[in-house]
Design a protein around this motif. Structure first.
Motif, PDB file in Angstrom:
ATOM      1  N   GLU A  87       0.794  -1.362  -0.048  1.00  0.00           N
ATOM      2  CA  GLU A  87       0.063   0.017  -0.504  1.00  0.00           C
ATOM      3  C   GLU A  87       0.802   1.200  -0.159  1.00  0.00           C
ATOM      4  O   GLU A  87       0.683   2.299  -0.635  1.00  0.00           O
ATOM      5  CB  GLU A  87      -1.076   0.565   1.219  1.00  0.00           C
ATOM      6  N   SER A  88       1.870   1.146   1.185  1.00  0.00           N
ATOM      7  CA  SER A  88       2.719   2.488   0.673  1.00  0.00           C
ATOM      8  C   SER A  88       3.587   2.202  -0.076  1.00  0.00           C
ATOM      9  O   SER A  88       3.852   3.622  -0.561  1.00  0.00           O
ATOM     10  CB  SER A  88       3.845   1.937   1.756  1.00  0.00           C
ATOM     11  N   ALA A  89       3.603   1.494  -1.273  1.00  0.00           N
ATOM     12  CA  ALA A  89       4.469   1.538  -2.519  1.00  0.00           C
ATOM     13  C   ALA A  89       4.208   1.597  -4.094  1.00  0.00           C
ATOM     14  O   ALA A  89       4.239   2.264  -4.766  1.00  0.00           O
ATOM     15  CB  ALA A  89       5.086   0.057  -2.278  1.00  0.00           C
ATOM     16  N   MET A  90       2.025   1.177  -4.097  1.00  0.00           N
ATOM     17  CA  MET A  90       1.976   1.700  -4.795  1.00  0.00           C
ATOM     18  C   MET A  90       1.177   2.551  -5.441  1.00  0.00           C
ATOM     19  O   MET A  90       1.861   2.900  -6.997  1.00  0.00           O
ATOM     20  CB  MET A  90       0.334   1.371  -4.851  1.00  0.00           C
ATOM     21  N   PRO A  91       1.424   4.183  -4.757  1.00  0.00           N
ATOM     22  CA  PRO A  91       1.880   5.311  -5.459  1.00  0.00           C
ATOM     23  C   PRO A  91       2.650   5.776  -6.251  1.00  0.00           C
ATOM     24  O   PRO A  91       2.159   6.020  -7.741  1.00  0.00           O
ATOM     25  CB  PRO A  91       1.257   6.715  -4.562  1.00  0.00           C
ATOM     26  N   PHE A  92       3.551   5.532  -5.742  1.00  0.00           N
ATOM     27  CA  PHE A  92       5.064   5.762  -6.167  1.00  0.00           C
ATOM     28  C   PHE A  92       5.469   4.617  -7.505  1.00  0.00           C
ATOM     29  O   PHE A  92       5.751   4.592  -8.560  1.00  0.00           O
ATOM     30  CB  PHE A  92       6.325   4.697  -5.903  1.00  0.00           C
ATOM     31  N   LEU A  93       5.062   3.576  -7.493  1.00  0.00           N
ATOM     32  CA  LEU A  93       5.070   1.955  -8.063  1.00  0.00           C
ATOM     33  C   LEU A  93       4.065   2.543  -9.954  1.00  0.00           C
ATOM     34  O   LEU A  93       4.688   2.295 -10.868  1.00  0.00           O
ATOM     35  CB  LEU A  93       4.307   0.679  -7.910  1.00  0.00           C
ATOM     36  N   GLU A  94       2.961   3.422  -9.386  1.00  0.00           N
ATOM     37  CA  GLU A  94       1.754   4.143 -10.564  1.00  0.00           C
ATOM     38  C   GLU A  94       2.668   5.337 -11.044  1.00  0.00           C
ATOM     39  O   GLU A  94       2.099   5.607 -12.097  1.00  0.00           O
ATOM     40  CB  GLU A  94       0.338   4.154  -9.537  1.00  0.00           C
ATOM     41  N   ASP A  95       3.279   5.888  -9.566  1.00  0.00           N
ATOM     42  CA  ASP A  95       4.177   6.907 -11.308  1.00  0.00           C
ATOM     43  C   ASP A  95       5.132   6.733 -11.797  1.00  0.00           C
ATOM     44  O   ASP A  95       5.390   7.223 -13.257  1.00  0.00           O
ATOM     45  CB  ASP A  95       4.982   8.032  -9.801  1.00  0.00           C
ATOM     46  N   LEU A  96       6.138   5.533 -11.488  1.00  0.00           N
ATOM     47  CA  LEU A  96       7.642   5.205 -12.819  1.00  0.00           C
ATOM     48  C   LEU A  96       6.901   4.347 -13.121  1.00  0.00           C
ATOM     49  O   LEU A  96       6.957   4.311 -14.895  1.00  0.00           O
ATOM     50  CB  LEU A  96       7.748   3.862 -11.463  1.00  0.00           C
ATOM     51  N   ARG A 242      12.734   6.030  -2.756  1.00  0.00           N
ATOM     52  CA  ARG A 242      13.646   7.341  -1.697  1.00  0.00           C
ATOM     53  C   ARG A 242      11.643   7.456  -1.747  1.00  0.00           C
ATOM     54  O   ARG A 242      11.917   7.557  -0.777  1.00  0.00           O
ATOM     55  CB  ARG A 242      14.060   7.982  -2.742  1.00  0.00           C
ATOM     56  N   GLY A 243      11.357   7.973  -2.368  1.00  0.00           N
ATOM     57  CA  GLY A 243       9.444   8.118  -2.001  1.00  0.00           C
ATOM     58  C   GLY A 243       8.990   7.204  -0.743  1.00  0.00           C
ATOM     59  O   GLY A 243       8.087   7.241  -0.355  1.00  0.00           O
ATOM     60  N   ILE A 244       8.999   5.622  -1.415  1.00  0.00           N
ATOM     61  CA  ILE A 244       8.546   4.519  -0.575  1.00  0.00           C
ATOM     62  C   ILE A 244       9.171   4.604   0.455  1.00  0.00           C
ATOM     63  O   ILE A 244       8.374   4.497   1.590  1.00  0.00           O
ATOM     64  CB  ILE A 244       8.300   3.183  -1.637  1.00  0.00           C
ATOM     65  N   SER A 245      10.512   4.326  -0.107  1.00  0.00           N
ATOM     66  CA  SER A 245      11.375   4.241   1.741  1.00  0.00           C
ATOM     67  C   SER A 245      10.315   5.576   3.010  1.00  0.00           C
ATOM     68  O   SER A 245      11.085   5.379   3.970  1.00  0.00           O
ATOM     69  CB  SER A 245      13.057   5.184   1.993  1.00  0.00           C
ATOM     70  N   ARG A 246      10.434   6.885   2.121  1.00  0.00           N
ATOM     71  CA  ARG A 246      10.084   7.878   3.017  1.00  0.00           C
ATOM     72  C   ARG A 246       8.690   7.683   3.671  1.00  0.00           C
ATOM     73  O   ARG A 246       8.348   7.845   5.087  1.00  0.00           O
ATOM     74  CB  ARG A 246       9.894   8.777   2.229  1.00  0.00           C
ATOM     75  N   ALA A 247       8.215   7.013   2.744  1.00  0.00           N
ATOM     76  CA  ALA A 247       6.747   6.595   3.113  1.00  0.00           C
ATOM     77  C   ALA A 247       6.451   5.485   4.258  1.00  0.00           C
ATOM     78  O   ALA A 247       5.179   5.898   4.970  1.00  0.00           O
ATOM     79  CB  ALA A 247       5.388   5.680   2.083  1.00  0.00           C
ATOM     80  N   LEU A 248       7.159   5.037   4.333  1.00  0.00           N
ATOM     81  CA  LEU A 248       7.668   3.552   5.375  1.00  0.00           C
ATOM     82  C   LEU A 248       8.829   4.429   6.631  1.00  0.00           C
ATOM     83  O   LEU A 248       8.444   3.771   7.025  1.00  0.00           O
ATOM     84  CB  LEU A 248       8.213   2.324   4.770  1.00  0.00           C
ATOM     85  N   GLY A 249       8.162   5.857   6.640  1.00  0.00           N
ATOM     86  CA  GLY A 249       9.125   6.327   8.120  1.00  0.00           C
ATOM     87  C   GLY A 249      10.978   5.600   8.332  1.00  0.00           C
ATOM     88  O   GLY A 249      11.953   6.202   8.921  1.00  0.00           O
TER      89      GLY A 249
END
Length: 269
Positions: A87-96, A242-249
């Motif tokens: 769930e944290s990764a999906m927005p960034f995967l979709e952008d990629l 990096r965006g996913i990592s930020r979303a994971l804290g």
């Protein structure tokens, strides 16, 4: 797994053997096929399968064939690398994906293999053999090289001590070469796997860090090998990771990347 009388399997072992009989190539099996694949008597297989159907772990079609049930997906979503990471990764995967319209993947490490927990693919994307829930070796994939490069030393040594399966003439096949590549990945912050699984495809991967800054996953984009400069994809892949990592804290995302220079403005009076 075929059993023998010297080491009779436990009940749990027999249940896991039944579930493990299903593969991506054979997702639907008859009772006799289950019995043959597990090495269990037909009567035992019938009893176990019936119990698994009653709990939703297996489904039985109208013609009597069995397939994996939805209850297993519910249980699997509770795994540490399950729903929250996805769930944290999906927005960034979709952008990629929108930036490339190729294959975008999210994977985690499991021993000497990577397990894919998400994949987005365009209609005209290059063909890949990976699938959600599928596995591939760490030494021949970009996500695998990233995950192995940041894995504990004992895990790396276990992989290096095993035979490295060759898929194409470009597959990393020697421990010495793999050590060099892993060192490069740690230094550069990304991995490129060019034609290692299939000659028609190359992938670029980067690490995803968790709340304690350890690497918990990796993402990659898989594109046609011919006519593609993989280094043009590196910034987008690293930014998504990096965006996913930020979303994971991940604390490291609160700091500027090493290749960014901070300039301050001073006023003079």
């Amino acid at each position: 797994m075929r059993h023998n009388a010297r080491r009779p399997p436990s009940v749990v072992g027999r249940v896991l053997d039944v579930l493990g009989a299903f593969t991506s190539d054979r997702p639907v099996l008859t009772l006799s096929e289950l019995s043959r694949r597990t090495g269990l008597p037909l009567s035992t297989t019938h009893r176990l399968a019936a119990e698994l159907v009653s709990r939703g772990a297996l489904q039985r079609d109208g013609d009597g064939q069995f397939r994996v049930g939805l209850w297993l997906w519910e249980v699997a979503s509770l795994a540490p690398h399950g729903a929250q990471l996805r769930e944290s990764a999906m927005p960034f995967l979709e952008d990629l994906y929108e930036a490339t319209h190729q294959n975008v993947q999210l994977a985690v490490l499991d021993g000497a293999e990577v397990v894919y927990i998400e994949r987005l693919s365009g209609r005209h994307a290059v063909n890949v053999i990976s699938r959600v829930g599928g596995r591939l070796p760490v030494h021949a994939t970009a996500v695998g090289l990233v995950l192995l490069a940041h894995a504990p030393a004992d895990v790396q040594e276990q992989v290096l001590a095993r035979p490295l399966k060759r898929y194409t003439g470009r597959t990393i096949a020697s421990p010495e070469q793999l050590r060099r590549v892993l060192a490069d990945v740690r230094q550069q912050g990304y991995a490129v796997s060019d034609g290692q699984i299939e000659l028609v495809a190359l992938s670029v991967g980067a690490a995803v860090h968790g709340p304690d800054d350890t690497v918990v996953a990796a993402i990659s984009v898989v594109v046609p090998a011919q006519g593609t400069d993989p280094f043009t994809l590196v910034p987008a892949v690293r930014a998504s990771a990096r965006g996913i990592s930020r979303a994971l804290g991940a604390p490291r995302t609160l700091r500027l990347p090493e290749d960014v220079r901070r300039e301050t403005h001073q006023s003079f009076h």
